[in-house]
Design a protein around this motif. Structure first.
Motif, PDB file in Angstrom:
ATOM      1  N   GLU A 175      -0.827 -12.052  -2.030  1.00  0.00           N
ATOM      2  CA  GLU A 175      -1.338 -13.408  -1.842  1.00  0.00           C
ATOM      3  C   GLU A 175      -2.165 -13.894  -3.030  1.00  0.00           C
ATOM      4  N   PHE A 230      -5.035  -7.623  -5.052  1.00  0.00           N
ATOM      5  CA  PHE A 230      -5.311  -7.373  -3.640  1.00  0.00           C
ATOM      6  C   PHE A 230      -5.515  -8.659  -2.867  1.00  0.00           C
ATOM      7  N   GLN A 231      -5.278  -8.519  -1.568  1.00  0.00           N
ATOM      8  CA  GLN A 231      -5.424  -9.695  -0.717  1.00  0.00           C
ATOM      9  C   GLN A 231      -6.884 -10.141  -0.622  1.00  0.00           C
ATOM     10  N   ASN A 232      -7.744  -9.199  -0.268  1.00  0.00           N
ATOM     11  CA  ASN A 232      -9.177  -9.485  -0.338  1.00  0.00           C
ATOM     12  C   ASN A 232      -9.627  -8.985  -1.685  1.00  0.00           C
ATOM     13  N   ALA A 242      -9.976   0.584  -4.986  1.00  0.00           N
ATOM     14  CA  ALA A 242      -9.307  -0.215  -6.008  1.00  0.00           C
ATOM     15  C   ALA A 242      -9.265   0.551  -7.317  1.00  0.00           C
ATOM     16  N   ALA A 274      -0.180   4.436 -10.589  1.00  0.00           N
ATOM     17  CA  ALA A 274      -0.678   3.645 -11.706  1.00  0.00           C
ATOM     18  C   ALA A 274      -0.159   4.201 -13.021  1.00  0.00           C
ATOM     19  N   ASN A 278       0.823  -1.209   0.000  1.00  0.00           N
ATOM     20  CA  ASN A 278       0.000   0.000   0.000  1.00  0.00           C
ATOM     21  C   ASN A 278       0.855   1.257   0.000  1.00  0.00           C
ATOM     22  N   ARG A 309      -0.860  10.417  -4.924  1.00  0.00           N
ATOM     23  CA  ARG A 309      -2.138   9.730  -5.015  1.00  0.00           C
ATOM     24  C   ARG A 309      -1.915   8.410  -5.745  1.00  0.00           C
ATOM     25  N   PRO A 310      -2.703   7.393  -5.407  1.00  0.00           N
ATOM     26  CA  PRO A 310      -2.504   6.086  -6.033  1.00  0.00           C
ATOM     27  C   PRO A 310      -2.566   6.124  -7.551  1.00  0.00           C
ATOM     28  N   HIS A 311      -3.427   7.007  -8.118  1.00  0.00           N
ATOM     29  CA  HIS A 311      -3.531   6.937  -9.576  1.00  0.00           C
ATOM     30  C   HIS A 311      -2.246   7.416 -10.242  1.00  0.00           C
ATOM     31  N   ARG A 338      -1.380  -3.710  -9.421  1.00  0.00           N
ATOM     32  CA  ARG A 338      -1.363  -4.691  -8.345  1.00  0.00           C
ATOM     33  C   ARG A 338      -2.655  -5.487  -8.238  1.00  0.00           C
ATOM     34  N   MET A 375     -15.909  -0.267  -6.192  1.00  0.00           N
ATOM     35  CA  MET A 375     -14.839  -0.247  -5.198  1.00  0.00           C
ATOM     36  C   MET A 375     -13.943   0.941  -5.501  1.00  0.00           C
ATOM     37  N   ALA A 410     -10.382  -7.350  -4.908  1.00  0.00           N
ATOM     38  CA  ALA A 410     -11.008  -6.045  -5.113  1.00  0.00           C
ATOM     39  C   ALA A 410     -11.405  -5.889  -6.569  1.00  0.00           C
ATOM     40  N   ARG A 450     -13.451 -14.550   6.054  1.00  0.00           N
ATOM     41  CA  ARG A 450     -13.394 -13.798   7.319  1.00  0.00           C
ATOM     42  C   ARG A 450     -14.703 -13.262   7.840  1.00  0.00           C
ATOM     43  N   ASN A 461       2.287   1.715  -3.642  1.00  0.00           N
ATOM     44  CA  ASN A 461       1.454   2.344  -4.669  1.00  0.00           C
ATOM     45  C   ASN A 461       0.620   3.524  -4.164  1.00  0.00           C
ATOM     46  N   GLU A 490      -9.092   3.697  -7.763  1.00  0.00           N
ATOM     47  CA  GLU A 490      -8.058   4.718  -7.744  1.00  0.00           C
ATOM     48  C   GLU A 490      -6.683   4.080  -7.907  1.00  0.00           C
ATOM     49  N   ILE A 491      -6.530   2.910  -7.306  1.00  0.00           N
ATOM     50  CA  ILE A 491      -5.219   2.272  -7.379  1.00  0.00           C
ATOM     51  C   ILE A 491      -4.898   1.798  -8.794  1.00  0.00           C
ATOM     52  N   ILE A 492      -5.926   1.451  -9.568  1.00  0.00           N
ATOM     53  CA  ILE A 492      -5.586   1.074 -10.943  1.00  0.00           C
ATOM     54  C   ILE A 492      -5.556   2.282 -11.861  1.00  0.00           C
ATOM     55  N   GLY A 493      -5.699   3.455 -11.315  1.00  0.00           N
ATOM     56  CA  GLY A 493      -5.429   4.636 -12.134  1.00  0.00           C
ATOM     57  C   GLY A 493      -6.631   5.470 -12.530  1.00  0.00           C
ATOM     58  N   ILE A 494      -7.779   5.210 -11.912  1.00  0.00           N
ATOM     59  CA  ILE A 494      -8.945   6.032 -12.230  1.00  0.00           C
ATOM     60  C   ILE A 494      -8.997   7.168 -11.218  1.00  0.00           C
ATOM     61  N   PHE A 497      -1.220   4.266  -1.536  1.00  0.00           N
ATOM     62  CA  PHE A 497      -2.486   4.271  -0.810  1.00  0.00           C
ATOM     63  C   PHE A 497      -2.267   4.637   0.656  1.00  0.00           C
ATOM     64  N   TYR A 498      -1.154   4.180   1.219  1.00  0.00           N
ATOM     65  CA  TYR A 498      -0.782   4.636   2.558  1.00  0.00           C
ATOM     66  C   TYR A 498       0.372   5.624   2.413  1.00  0.00           C
TER      67      TYR A 498
END
Ligand code: ATP
Ligand code: ATP
Ligand code: MG
Ligand code: MG
Lengths: 264, 284, 358, 416, 309
Positions: free
Chosen positions: A186, A93-95, C221, A85, A56, A80-82, A91, C218, A97, B111, A59, C223-227, A61-62
């Protein structure tokens, strides 16, 4: 089994002295390591060690309280994450997404979002350049779909797919972005051996054929030992080991913190 | 088709002279009125047994467990044929609440902690159906913390902010709080560090031996599952394709190949699979 | 057995991406369009057009607008009435200020004004989510209602604050004002709605639609892929408000003929939201189905008892009617929470398998 | 359309449900009872039976339009005339009515400018309008205070519903403020008006000499209650004629005693016409009549309203013959309506309301108002008929009508 | 202009501090009245994640039932008890006909269902008791008196006190009891709650019944002011800004939110309203809430919105 025919290049990403805490919880505590071009790096560690948090941070997010991240030599503190990207970091995700309301194809197409530029007015007409762009990108996504062998579920909404397939679609979405650095959290959790084998095959192929650099978190030591070039071990926010799989496996501290009894 | 003679098909567990605590008879499950997922699944869990339910993704393991714990209806699924008995009585019509009171509890896959509640509050909700007083509940809580010390450290954090593995421990701990006779465990090992996987299965074993709790566990980690379980069912495409004593299953060639990743020469490397593709199934 | 897609193969991705990939669907839609454009004006009574079909189409457009925002982008808004109000009042202001400008162009400009307002009221969505956002959009609803009530400039300072659609022509035919015939207004509404519905469909099946849905499903997610959430959400607010604005303009000019702010009150916002949810979130077809359900069901319920010769006191009849309407909403949600559009899809699926159950 | 015999059809837009039902119910009952009375007692209007049909609008303009479309062609000659009983619906129907040739009688509400018959051929709002009413209120204040000179420097507040309807009186009150030199404060209350503490705090600080109210629905009840709780002098608190029904004062209990409101007809059920209604409609059952609102303010208003409609048809029949009238003929009847005191006596309404004479140019007649007061149990008239200030109001009406005509490309007709 | 907006109102406040104090007190008292309505929303949202659109109509329904019974000659105390019983039956019915069939659905779907419910309840209430205004008087004192220049009303004080008591009781209930914990669990995840044996159905009946009773209290307070009639259901709109400001899930938030909104809108209306032609308090309440949200997206006391991947 780590003999390697691929050329491992220079440092692609370097994290330096990253410290991240949430209230009283120190998720990461002065962690530094680097990822080299074309390599497969595994990050392992007990639950809650801060592995996902590390991704995180990478990329965007944190935002770590301390430390720097340099991607391709360019250093950054906050973003910012974008933006990450756009620089070519994708990436999973673990759970999972995934976008649950969309079909597999649409999910993978979202991975190409950054490659599509036509304005919404063209889109509204769905004609001319917009259509051309759409078809081009669709072709790329179909390649990804073929590669991952998920043709049959192309039009199925992802929400109801079995877990393993969802993981695969998520990988597809990340691949569609043609990333330089691929972070996998994971990717093989909840799969049986056969499916893990498939997944390994995809990861190795991506790494081989496109030269994509991969960082992955995994708890299955079999997988980690077999496919990674290098392993970083985290334990409660600290890095306790960094080296070749064999060296790490033999490391006493790692055995105590993570493996427990020596593992087959 | 398997050719191992030690393996019989169907309800082999019935041969056991103790009556099974749980018996699932030929159930069929349909989601959304159209999607047929289970096509006649039968199985039995003997009293005090540990039974593993194995199978690929999407085979219907979760669905089977939910059919037993009656959580299907909340997902718009329906048991359209067959019956389910717990301790000899039919439980098709019971609510999940009744089931928990009778001692059947499910740990859900993925979970499902209560995000906004703290870890400790999460655990306490597990004791909702208990009526034996604060003291007992406190004891149970201590027991869970003993099994999972990490939870004790994070007891005041909101579950939504804990790591994946911590949530998994929380979900299992929560189920233990209800003092069940039978636990339906759905993929307990998913996302857990190797050390912890062992811990959890050791916990299962000790609960089973000391307290006589029966387990029906759905697992992908065939290796571990078959080490701890006494009996196993292999599910594929909504059908039971193979069942037998755990030991026998471990010796089965097909299982070795597809579920344990063993080849004639020992463990296959994940790196090798890259070079060959193979698909073989018991049933198409 | 008749509804089969077997044997219909796509040879290019373009063909695979058409709106109605199945031949039977294409014929069905063609027939519907023919009926709507030719059949209906020929046979429908004035009551049918004025009280049923015109409002149905106008609300369908508003519902499409809200569906883009809520169904596709996942931002629940209760400000629809406010955005429609902007469309209605700005059309009035513009067309009375520039009487010679073609009224359709005025509609578009009024829609743009609404889009701008939508943009501004969309800004909080960057931080606020879910029901918090929904309630926050009520700020738009109330503020706009107050503004158009208070600021005389918008209604040319007439003493009552009511706007009345003046007569305007298109190709020499009067399409607004009291003398415009119901048939003409119906056809104009139909054309506008058809064009905008098609454009909406195009938007949602392309990049823009996918980025909306990604944010909906989501946002992290995505945002993380670039949106970029900012751009995406604001675009949804803007385009959605544009649609609502045009719908509001049509409501005053092609349906009611005059309006005050109360015609766009909060009930309006709720009404459109019902349509979207009942019809199916994230479905253009659903917007039509939802609008039909919400507009037509009460009319059927009102007119049914007299038809069967049941003569109830009117208040009792009304009470029964709203109870039935409410129960129907709940009933449909229980049968299919994802709306009428999904119900339709399931029906098609069954038809495809017919005569086998699954 | 077939003119032969057949019923005279009256459409009824009613609201027996929804937020304004407490006002809508007595109105609807009043119309219904008067029509029934005409049929039962007189065998119809000169032998032409009345038929009527209710359509529920919930006071919602959109449903109003639907009802209009549904009812406008019913009956043998189509709808006689519409009484929308909602300012919003009236605005909606005004343009349509001219095209469909159905007259609208918006008695004491709707668009005030419609008083100019040259522009609004099909719309009538006699016996008087909001603007006239506001002027009469000022006249009343002057009477109470002892002359128009006394108005100078006086403080008057207008508490109004924040809608087209509520704002209607503002221009008149402002114009008169200029003329007479009183200080006007406008206090708007948003729909629905359940919470008015801020408004009444302002009044408490302002200490106005008089408060005039244009309220509607729950706003009235709350305002009266709040006025009582800040101990405002009720004698100086006057509502317009939509703020003075039984439903408005009952919830406030004792607090409402002394509250006044404008009206243009008498309260109570002691008039001859009510006796007829009890006898011919309720078969003499007084309690049933009472349960159906007979004698309540809004019921009585509807009776007056229904009477105007019926008399307009009678007038038209005088020219076109005793049969069912078309909308066009009813319009003529309305425009030539002349209800004298003598006629009122025949109708059992002597003293109940005032004579009215409509003309081509004047669809309002600017009739006077009276003030009624609530004593805790019933309304009673406490003033003489108070004339309106026509010299101020009429020019305003004509300007507004001319603006409307210009905007909508209407060429005003010439009268005579 | 700038002077009028930025300075004059404050000078005005300083000018007559007693009046300003009165404005603030009236604002506080009104705020509690809003909180009473908002509480019903909070209860149901907190305990089941449902944004209950029908809360306003439930207020109406409860008040209508009470007055209806009293009009039929039932003594006040008995009418109160009967109304409570009817609200419990209603809760049971809602659970049986609606909620149990919509387990595990998304929030917006449940929200929509409650809209359907509000139609049914409205029709039902009016069919049973008629649409006329009914005066509601259960004997709460209602005299005004002045304390050092500030006018107070006994009724308002009484309402404020009952609001405070309700909030205190409910806050304790949620935080310190087993059922309270179960309620919060249900709101987070229906399915998981089922899986640990929390009886969703019982929980829902309890919550809806309690919300019905809170609605009854709100109905009595508001109904006494305006008479019991359809419009009573519209006060829900006044409760919404309170709700978002305080946070959907917080009982104390409902009361604090109410106080802030109450004071805010009154001060705005009285000191700034005249500049803009009045009647600004309705939208002002929403804008005020919006401003707070920009800083705390989950409301003042709402649970943090968990964002993780
Ligand atoms: N709610 C649902 N609606 C429709 N189909 C569903 C639903 N839940 C599961 N399915 C389908 O039922 C099949 C069986 O799913 P199930 O979750 O039981 O598999 P599983 O064996 O538990 O797999 P995994 O190992 O991935 O957890 C899958 O094909 C899945 O797509
Ligand atoms: N947003 C957050 N707020 C508070 N605490 C957090 C947050 N994110 C992570 N943590 C905490 O930081 C620690 C590290 O979490 P992280 O998810 O990185 O673990 P992990 O190594 O990925 O573990 P696992 O293998 O179980 O997934 C955990 O204790 C977790 O509870
Ligand atoms: Mg992790
Ligand atoms: Mg599963």
């Amino acid at each position: 089994m780590t003999e390697n025919t691929r050329k491992i290049g220079n440092t692609l990403l370097r994290v330096d002295d990253i410290t991240l805490s949430f209230g009283g919880v120190h998720a990461l505590n002065g962690v530094s390591f680097e990822i080299k071009e074309h390599e497969i790096l595994a990050i392992i560690g007990p639950n809650g060690a801060g592995k996902s948090s590390m991704l995180n941070v990478i990329n965007g997010f944190y935002h770590p309280q301390k430390g720097t991240i340099a991607f391709e030599g360019r250093e950054r503190k906050r973003m910012r994450p974008h933006v990450a990207a756009e620089q070519g970091i994708a990436r999973t995700f673990q759970n999972i997404a995934l976008f649950k309301g969309m079909s597999t194809l649409d999910n993978i197409m979202t991975g190409r979002m950054l490659k599509m530029k036509r304005s919404f007015l063209w889109q509204a007409l769905y004609w001319g350049p917009a259509l051309k762009e759409e078809i081009e990108n669709r072709e790329f996504c179909e390649k990804v779909i073929d590669f991952l062998e998920i043709q049959a579920i192309r039009k199925t909404p992802v929400g109801k797919l079995p877990y393993g397939l969802q993981k695969r679609v998520e990988l597809g979405r990340a691949l569609a972005a043609e990333p330089r650095l691929l972070l996998l959290d994971e990717p093989m959790a909840g799969m049986n051996v056969e499916e893990k084998e498939d997944m390994c095959r995809f990861i190795l192929d991506v790494n081989d054929e496109f030269g994509t650099t991969i960082a992955l978190i995994e708890h299955d030591m079999g997988v980690v030992m077999d496919i990674s070039d290098r392993v970083v071990v985290l334990d409660y926010g600290r890095k306790i080991a960094d080296g070749s799989p064999d060296a790490v496996r033999a490391n006493g501290e790692v055995i105590d913190a993570y493996l427990g009894v020596s593992h087959e | 088709m398997s050719d191992t003679t030690t393996i019989s098909r169907g309800q082999a567990a019935a041969e056991d002279n103790r009556p099974p605590i749980l018996r699932v008879n030929n159930i069929e499950v349909i989601y959304d009125h159209v999607i047929l997922v289970l096509k006649g699944v039968s199985l039995a869990v003997p009293e005090g047994g540990i039974v593993a339910l194995l199978g690929a993704n999407g085979a219907g393991k979760t669905t089977t467990l939910k059919a037993v714990s009656n959580l299907l209806r909340a997902e718009r699924g329906d048991v359209t044929k067959g019956s389910i008995e717990f301790e000899g009585t039919s439980i098709d019509r019971l609510t999940p609440n009744d089931l928990v009171k009778r001692g059947v509890i499910q740990v859900m896959e993925g979970r499902h902690c209560f995000e906004h509640l703290t870890i400790e509050e999460n655990l306490l909700t597990g004791a909702y159906t208990r009526r034996d007083g604060r003291g007992e509940i406190q004891k149970a809580l201590e027991m869970v913390y003993e099994y999972f010390p990490r939870l004790k450290e994070r007891r005041t954090s909101q579950a939504g902010y804990t790591s994946g593995g911590e949530q998994q421990m929380c979900a299992i701990g929560r189920a233990l709080m209800s003092q069940p006779k039978m636990i339906l465990l759905d993929e307990p090992s998913m996302g857990l560090a190797p050390q912890l996987v062992e811990t959890i299965f050791e916990t299962v074993k000790s609960l089973n031996e000391k307290e006589g709790v029966s387990f029906l566990l759905a697992e992908q980690n065939t290796n571990v599952a078959l080490r701890y379980a006494k009996y196993g069912y292999i599910l594929e495409n909504g059908r039971v394709v193979l069942d037998g004593e755990a030991e026998a299953l471990r010796q089965n060639e097909d299982i070795k190949e597809f579920y344990l990743g063993l080849s004639a020469t020992g463990r296959r490397s994940y790196r090798d699979v890259k070079h060959y593709k193979r698909r073989k199934r018991w049933l198409a | 057995m008749f509804y089969r897609e077997a044997g219909q193969f796509k040879t290019s991705y373009a063909a695979d991406q058409t709106v109605f990939p199945i031949v039977q669907d294409r014929w069905g839609v063609a027939a519907m369009v023919a009926i709507a454009f030719v059949g209906v004006p020929l046979v429908a009574s004035e009551y049918m057009l004025q009280a049923v079909l015109i409002p149905f189409l106008i609300f369908a457009l508003a519902a499409i607008g809200l569906n883009l925002l809520t169904g596709y982008c996942g931002q629940v808004s209760l400000g629809t009435g406010g955005f429609m109000m902007v469309g209605g009042y700005m059309t009035y202001k513009l067309t009375t200020t520039f009487p010679d400008v073609n009224i359709l162009i005025v509609f578009v400009f009024a829609g743009l004004c609404a889009a701008l307002v939508g943009f501004v009221f969309g800004l909080p969505s960057l931080r606020i989510k879910g029901f918090y956002l929904a309630v926050a959009t009520l700020a738009a609803q109330f503020f706009l209602g107050w503004t158009f009530n208070k600021v005389g400039w918008f209604y040319n300072y007439n003493p009552s604050g009511t706007i009345t659609a003046p007569p305007r022509e298109l190709f020499g035919i009067t399409i607004t004002g009291p003398t415009a015939s119901a048939e003409v207004r119906y056809l104009v509404v139909l054309c506008i709605v058809a064009v905008f519905a098609m454009m909406a469909k195009n938007l949602v099946r392309g990049r823009v639609g996918r980025s909306w849905m990604a944010i909906r499903d989501m946002d992290i997610a995505a945002e993380i892929i670039g949106i970029q959430p900012i751009r995406t959400k604001l675009m949804a607010f803007t385009i959605s408000s544009f649609y609502c604005g045009v719908a509001g303009a049509m409501m005053v000019f092609l349906w009611l003929g005059s309006a005050e702010t109360e015609a766009f009150d909060i009930n309006q916002s709720f009404l459109v939201l019902f349509m979207v949810i009942i019809g199916g979130l994230g479905s253009i077809l659903g917007s039509f189905l939802g609008a039909a359900f919400v507009i037509i069901t009460p009319i059927i319920l009102t007119n049914a008892p007299p038809m069967f010769g049941i003569d109830l006191p009117i208040d009792l009849q009304k009470h029964i009617e709203i109870m039935l309407f409410g129960s129907l909403i709940v009933f449909f949600l229980i049968v299919e929470p994802h709306g009428l559009a999904r119900l339709w899809q399931i029906a098609k699926e069954k038809l495809r398998l017919w005569p086998f159950p699954y | 359309p077939a003119l032969a015999q057949g019923d005279q059809f009256f459409p009824m837009l009613v609201y027996r449900t929804g937020p304004y039902a407490p006002s809508g119910i007595p109105v609807a009952n009043g119309f219904r009872d008067y029509y029934t009375l005409i049929n039962n007692r007189d065998g119809g209007i000169n032998g032409v039976k009345i038929s009527f049909e209710e359509c529920e609008t919930e006071y919602n303009t959109k449903l109003g339009v639907e009802c209009y479309e549904k009812l406008k062609n019913n009956g043998s000659t189509g709808a006689s005339l519409f009484n929308p009983y909602s300012t919003g619906i009236t605005y909606q129907l005004i343009p349509k009515a001219a095209v469909d040739e159905v007259p609208i009688l918006s008695m004491g509400y709707g668009r005030t400018a419609a008083a100019d018959g040259r522009v609004f051929e099909w719309v009538f709002n006699f016996p008087t309008t909001y603007w006239s009413q506001a002027s009469a209120f000022i006249n009343y204040v002057a009477q109470q205070e002892g002359g128009f000179e006394k108005l100078k420097g006086m403080k008057i507040a207008h508490v109004h519903h924040n809608s087209a309807y509520g704002k209607e009186a503002n221009p008149t009150l402002e114009a008169l403020a200029k003329k007479f030199g009183y200080k006007l404060t406008l206090l708007a209350v948003d729909h629905p008006g359940q919470e008015q503490k801020a408004t009444w705090l302002q009044i408490r600080r302002l200490k106005p000499d008089w408060v005039f109210m244009s309220g509607w629905g729950v706003m009235n009840q709350v305002a009266i209650k709040e006025a009582a709780s800040i101990n405002f002098k009720m004698d100086n608190f006057v509502g317009n004629w939509w703020s003075g029904s039984d439903a408005d004062v009952i919830p406030a209990g004792k607090g409402a005693v002394g509250y006044k409101s404008a009206t243009f007809h008498g309260p109570g059920a002691a008039w001859q016409v009510h006796k007829d209604i009890v006898k011919h409609v309720y078969g003499g059952d007084e309690s049933k009549a009472k349960a159906n609102n007979v004698g309540e303010v809004l019921y009585n208003r509807a009776v007056v309203n229904a009477m105007f409609g019926v008399e307009a048809i009678r007038t038209a029949q005088g020219k076109f013959g005793n049969k069912a009238m078309t909308g066009k003929q009813v319009r003529w009847g309305l425009e030539n309506l002349n209800i004298t005191e003598a006629r009122l006596k025949d109708l059992g309404m002597e003293g109940f309301t005032r004579a009215v004479k409509v003309s081509c140019i004047d669809h309002e007649t600017g009739g006077p108002i009276v003030i009624q007061q609530w004593d805790g149990a019933k309304w009673s008239i406490v003033s003489d008929w108070i004339p309106t200030l026509r010299d101020v109001v009429r020019p305003m009406v004509e300007t507004a009508a001319a603006n409307y005509a210009a905007e909508n490309k209407i060429t005003p007709r010439t009268c005579n | 202009m700038l002077y009028d907006v930025l300075i004059a109102p404050f000078l005005d406040m300083a000018d007559s501090p007693v009046f300003f104090a009165e404005v603030v007190i009236v604002g506080l008292l009104t705020g509690v009245m809003y909180s009473l309505v908002a509480l019903g929303f909070v209860l149901i949202f907190k305990a089941s994640g449902v944004f209950n659109f029908a809360q306003g109509v439930m207020v109406l329904f409860a008040a209508l039932t009470l007055v209806g019974l009293m009009e039929h000659g039932v003594p006040t105390w008995l009418a109160l008890i009967l109304t409570v019983v009817i609200m419990v039956v209603l809760a049971y019915g809602i659970e049986w006909f609606m909620l149990r069939r919509l387990v595990n659905q998304e929030g917006i779907i449940l929200f929509m269902a409650t809209i359907g419910l509000s139609f049914v309840l409205q029709g039902l209430g009016e069919t049973m008791w008629g649409s006329n205004v009914k005066a509601l008087d259960i004997g709460i004192p209602d005299a005004s008196f002045e304390v050092s220049g500030i006018l107070l009303n006994e009724f308002d004080l009484f309402a404020a006190a009952s609001g405070a008591v309700l909030v205190a009781v409910l806050a304790v209930f949620f935080h310190y009891t087993r059922i309270g914990r179960a309620l919060r669990a249900v709101a987070d995840d229906h399915q998981a709650a089922l899986s640990v044996g929390i009886p969703l159905k019982t929980i829902w009946v309890i919550v809806w019944a309690v919300a019905g009773m809170v609605g009854l209290v709100a109905g009595i307070m508001w109904g006494a002011k305006s008479g019991v009639q359809f419009s009573l259901s519209l006060i829900a709109l006044k409760a919404l800004p309170v709700l978002i400001l305080g946070g959907f899930t917080s009982v104390p938030g409902a009361i604090v939110g109410g106080l802030i909104i109450g004071v805010g809108e009154k001060v705005a209306e009285i000191y700034w309203g005249p500049l803009f032609g009045g009647a600004i308090e309705n939208w002002f309440a929403y804008v005020l809430a919006l401003v707070f949200l920009l800083f705390r997206p989950q409301g003042l006391f709402g649970e943090r919105i968990i964002e993780r991947v």
